[in-house]
Every structure is written in C-alpha cells, then in structure tokens.
Scaffold this motif. Sequence first.
Motif, PDB file in Angstrom:
ATOM      1  N   UNK A  91      -0.949   3.720 -62.302  1.00 29.68           N
ATOM      2  CA  UNK A  91      -1.715   2.820 -61.766  1.00 29.68           C
ATOM      3  C   UNK A  91      -3.147   2.973 -62.240  1.00 29.68           C
ATOM      4  N   UNK A  92      -3.929   1.894 -62.019  1.00 29.71           N
ATOM      5  CA  UNK A  92      -5.413   1.955 -62.372  1.00 29.71           C
ATOM      6  C   UNK A  92      -6.265   1.155 -61.521  1.00 29.71           C
ATOM      7  N   UNK A  93      -7.459   1.497 -61.422  1.00 30.92           N
ATOM      8  CA  UNK A  93      -8.539   0.923 -60.255  1.00 30.92           C
ATOM      9  C   UNK A  93      -9.632   0.103 -60.770  1.00 30.92           C
ATOM     10  N   UNK A  94      -9.461  -0.244 -62.193  1.00 33.36           N
ATOM     11  CA  UNK A  94     -10.717  -1.178 -62.679  1.00 33.36           C
ATOM     12  C   UNK A  94     -10.946  -2.437 -61.966  1.00 33.36           C
ATOM     13  N   UNK A  95     -12.180  -2.830 -61.952  1.00 31.77           N
ATOM     14  CA  UNK A  95     -12.234  -4.345 -61.282  1.00 31.77           C
ATOM     15  C   UNK A  95     -13.714  -4.218 -60.868  1.00 31.77           C
ATOM     16  N   UNK A 105     -11.081  -6.906 -66.239  1.00 32.42           N
ATOM     17  CA  UNK A 105     -10.649  -5.635 -65.634  1.00 32.42           C
ATOM     18  C   UNK A 105      -9.896  -6.091 -64.399  1.00 32.42           C
ATOM     19  N   UNK A 106     -10.083  -6.847 -63.695  1.00 30.77           N
ATOM     20  CA  UNK A 106      -9.181  -7.186 -62.344  1.00 30.77           C
ATOM     21  C   UNK A 106      -7.772  -7.789 -62.927  1.00 30.77           C
ATOM     22  N   UNK A 107      -7.638  -8.504 -63.944  1.00 27.48           N
ATOM     23  CA  UNK A 107      -6.260  -8.623 -64.182  1.00 27.48           C
ATOM     24  C   UNK A 107      -5.441  -7.632 -64.773  1.00 27.48           C
ATOM     25  N   UNK A 108      -6.198  -6.680 -65.478  1.00 26.63           N
ATOM     26  CA  UNK A 108      -5.498  -5.527 -66.133  1.00 26.63           C
ATOM     27  C   UNK A 108      -4.897  -4.487 -64.926  1.00 26.63           C
ATOM     28  N   UNK A 109      -5.788  -4.605 -63.812  1.00 26.08           N
ATOM     29  CA  UNK A 109      -5.512  -3.834 -62.712  1.00 26.08           C
ATOM     30  C   UNK A 109      -4.101  -4.342 -61.892  1.00 26.08           C
ATOM     31  N   UNK A 110      -4.381  -5.898 -61.875  1.00 19.84           N
ATOM     32  CA  UNK A 110      -3.195  -6.381 -61.494  1.00 19.84           C
ATOM     33  C   UNK A 110      -1.832  -6.376 -62.267  1.00 19.84           C
ATOM     34  N   UNK A 111      -1.866  -6.323 -63.580  1.00 21.43           N
ATOM     35  CA  UNK A 111      -0.829  -6.352 -64.288  1.00 21.43           C
ATOM     36  C   UNK A 111      -0.160  -4.871 -64.302  1.00 21.43           C
ATOM     37  N   UNK A 112      -1.047  -4.057 -64.212  1.00 27.54           N
ATOM     38  CA  UNK A 112      -0.565  -2.339 -64.250  1.00 27.54           C
ATOM     39  C   UNK A 112      -0.136  -2.049 -63.003  1.00 27.54           C
ATOM     40  N   UNK A 113      -0.774  -2.578 -61.746  1.00 31.28           N
ATOM     41  CA  UNK A 113      -0.388  -2.009 -60.644  1.00 31.28           C
ATOM     42  C   UNK A 113       0.757  -2.806 -59.979  1.00 31.28           C
ATOM     43  N   UNK A 114       0.887  -4.063 -60.259  1.00 31.54           N
ATOM     44  CA  UNK A 114       1.984  -4.833 -59.427  1.00 31.54           C
ATOM     45  C   UNK A 114       3.085  -5.081 -60.535  1.00 31.54           C
ATOM     46  N   UNK A 115       2.692  -6.118 -61.691  1.00 27.12           N
ATOM     47  CA  UNK A 115       3.753  -6.285 -62.614  1.00 27.12           C
ATOM     48  C   UNK A 115       4.431  -5.407 -63.214  1.00 27.12           C
ATOM     49  N   UNK A 149     -13.661  -5.021 -50.142  1.00 29.40           N
ATOM     50  CA  UNK A 149     -14.571  -5.700 -51.215  1.00 29.40           C
ATOM     51  C   UNK A 149     -14.758  -4.933 -52.480  1.00 29.40           C
ATOM     52  N   UNK A 150     -15.577  -5.683 -53.442  1.00 24.70           N
ATOM     53  CA  UNK A 150     -15.964  -5.179 -54.655  1.00 24.70           C
ATOM     54  C   UNK A 150     -14.756  -4.690 -55.541  1.00 24.70           C
ATOM     55  N   UNK A 151     -14.946  -3.562 -56.175  1.00 23.83           N
ATOM     56  CA  UNK A 151     -14.088  -2.843 -57.048  1.00 23.83           C
ATOM     57  C   UNK A 151     -12.527  -2.941 -56.265  1.00 23.83           C
ATOM     58  N   UNK A 152     -12.543  -2.836 -55.246  1.00 17.77           N
ATOM     59  CA  UNK A 152     -11.269  -2.662 -54.415  1.00 17.77           C
ATOM     60  C   UNK A 152     -10.587  -3.943 -54.145  1.00 17.77           C
ATOM     61  N   UNK A 188      -4.215   8.494 -48.286  1.00 20.44           N
ATOM     62  CA  UNK A 188      -5.413   8.257 -47.839  1.00 20.44           C
ATOM     63  C   UNK A 188      -6.310   8.396 -49.333  1.00 20.44           C
ATOM     64  N   UNK A 189      -7.491   9.213 -48.876  1.00 21.22           N
ATOM     65  CA  UNK A 189      -8.450   9.449 -50.029  1.00 21.22           C
ATOM     66  C   UNK A 189      -8.181  10.945 -50.413  1.00 21.22           C
ATOM     67  N   UNK A 190      -7.565  10.917 -51.768  1.00 22.94           N
ATOM     68  CA  UNK A 190      -7.099  11.972 -52.658  1.00 22.94           C
ATOM     69  C   UNK A 190      -7.943  12.171 -53.747  1.00 22.94           C
ATOM     70  N   UNK A 191      -8.575  13.177 -54.143  1.00 22.28           N
ATOM     71  CA  UNK A 191      -9.438  13.148 -55.160  1.00 22.28           C
ATOM     72  C   UNK A 191      -8.397  13.271 -56.424  1.00 22.28           C
ATOM     73  N   UNK A 192      -8.775  12.340 -57.395  1.00 17.93           N
ATOM     74  CA  UNK A 192      -8.134  12.300 -58.641  1.00 17.93           C
ATOM     75  C   UNK A 192      -8.860  11.384 -59.584  1.00 17.93           C
ATOM     76  N   UNK A 193      -8.492  11.275 -60.867  1.00 16.18           N
ATOM     77  CA  UNK A 193      -9.267  11.056 -61.827  1.00 16.18           C
ATOM     78  C   UNK A 193      -9.513   9.511 -61.683  1.00 16.18           C
ATOM     79  N   UNK A 194      -8.868   8.597 -60.791  1.00 16.97           N
ATOM     80  CA  UNK A 194      -9.099   7.275 -60.620  1.00 16.97           C
ATOM     81  C   UNK A 194     -10.353   7.079 -59.680  1.00 16.97           C
ATOM     82  N   UNK A 195     -10.726   8.174 -59.054  1.00 19.40           N
ATOM     83  CA  UNK A 195     -11.768   7.956 -57.854  1.00 19.40           C
ATOM     84  C   UNK A 195     -12.697   9.183 -58.102  1.00 19.40           C
ATOM     85  N   UNK A 196     -12.970   9.909 -59.255  1.00 25.13           N
ATOM     86  CA  UNK A 196     -13.495  11.077 -59.388  1.00 25.13           C
ATOM     87  C   UNK A 196     -15.144  10.649 -59.428  1.00 25.13           C
TER      88      UNK A 196
END
Length: 251
Positions: A91-95, A105-115, A149-152, A188-196
């Motif tokens: 998955x990814x968290x761009x947006x 960025x939003x559509x890339x996240x939608x495609x990767x995380x869901x489609x 909100x925002x990027x989330x 929940x909130x686990x430190x990883x590359x997506x939220x570093x």
Amino acid sequence: MVRQTILITGASSGLGEGMAREFAKLGRNLALCARRTDRLEALKAELEADYPQTRVSVKALDVNDHEKVFSVFKAFRDEFGSIDRVIVNAGMGKGASLGTGYFHANVQTAQTNFVAAVAQCEAALEIFREQGDGHLVTVSSISALRGMPRAMTVYAATKAGLSALTEGIRADLIRSRSKIKTSTILPGFIRSEINEKVKNTPFMVDTETGCKALVKAIEKEPVQAYVPGWPWTLVAFLMKRLPLKIVMKLG
C-alpha cells in the motif's frame, strides 16, 4: 492450525518486512514480493542466515500490474506446492486534500490500496478455492473507521473499502460453507516507511513492536483485530462514537 507457507506483498519494507522477520522466527516458509527486488534479496539473505529452517522465495511485483499479481501468486504456489496464507499488505499513503491539485497522488493511492488489493484477493482466493483451504489477511487501518482530513482522506477511504471488501468475501465464503478464513487487521500507529516523516503521533510504537503484535494477532485468525490491542481497541470504540471534529485530530 499451522499455516506453513505465507505470501506477503509489499515485503521489501515497513510492516511487510517486519512481519516476514517475525514469521521466519516461527519457522514458516515465506513467499515475499515487492517492487524493490534489491531489498527483497537482502531480506532473503538475512532470513536464510538467521533462520536456516525457513525457506524463502522472493519475486518482483508491482501490485498495480494486475496480470502479474495472478502470475506471481501462481508461481509461488507452484514453487511451494501450496500457499497457506496470503497477507495483502502492499500500500501507499500519498495524497492531499481533494481539490488542491493533487489528484495524481490521490488516485495513485486509491488504485494501489484498493483496486490492486482486489486483484490480490482475487488471486489468493483462486488458489485457496482450488486447494479447499487458506487464510486471507488484509491489512486495513484504524483510519478506516471514520473519514479523515488532508493527506489521510483518500487513504482512509481505501482502507474502509478494503475492510468492507474483506467482510463481503467472508460473507460469500460463509454462504458456500468454505473452510477458507479471512481476517481484517486494523493497525494503529506503527512506525514504518509510510509514516516515517509524521511527528508527535499519539500511541506510536516502533516497527518491531508493532510487527510482533501483528503476527500474534494474525496467528489467531480473528475475523477482525485492532493492533496493538491496547490502546487501539478502546480508541476504535471511541472513534466510532465521538464527533468527527474530535476524531479528525488523529489524521
């Protein structure tokens, strides 16, 4: 029941990499795939050196290449003889806030995380239906419980969709009295590359602690689990009931 051979997508970093290490400690065989094959090869070498009882295979996979998802999953199945558990983790968290010029960025996240997750679930279930058994695990998020909100915003929406998708799959399997099991894991909130780069986040745990909790939860094969259980089971209860203006502060 021991699920001996486990396929993990997005295994080159973050939660996927961390879960691979924890499953290797348990002596499981690992089918690991991601885009960055250099990191996968390094992980394979590490795991085989530290846990010689564990068989590790790695393959390149961009989950947005849907045909490749099916071919890679089947190649792993042919190599190991069976796949006992698939963890849909990539998955990814761009947006950014919608309407601010970041549709790409939003559509890339939608495609990767869901489609792309639909493709992974389809590929996994084709194998499981043929085998007559298997465990499908989808990695959702605590953010799936409410709009964020925002990027989330798009990220949370994709994770809500993934949770609903998994429940729908489970409903279908119940109707057919299948032995295949499904689990939706909501970290929940686990430190990883997506939220570093995210700072001052409440209840954040390090990657190793979070991945230990993830594997412990997955091994129990729950229908749904918040991870780590404390405090996220309580937070989830509150998130479903508090006003949105309070919940949105988590985003």
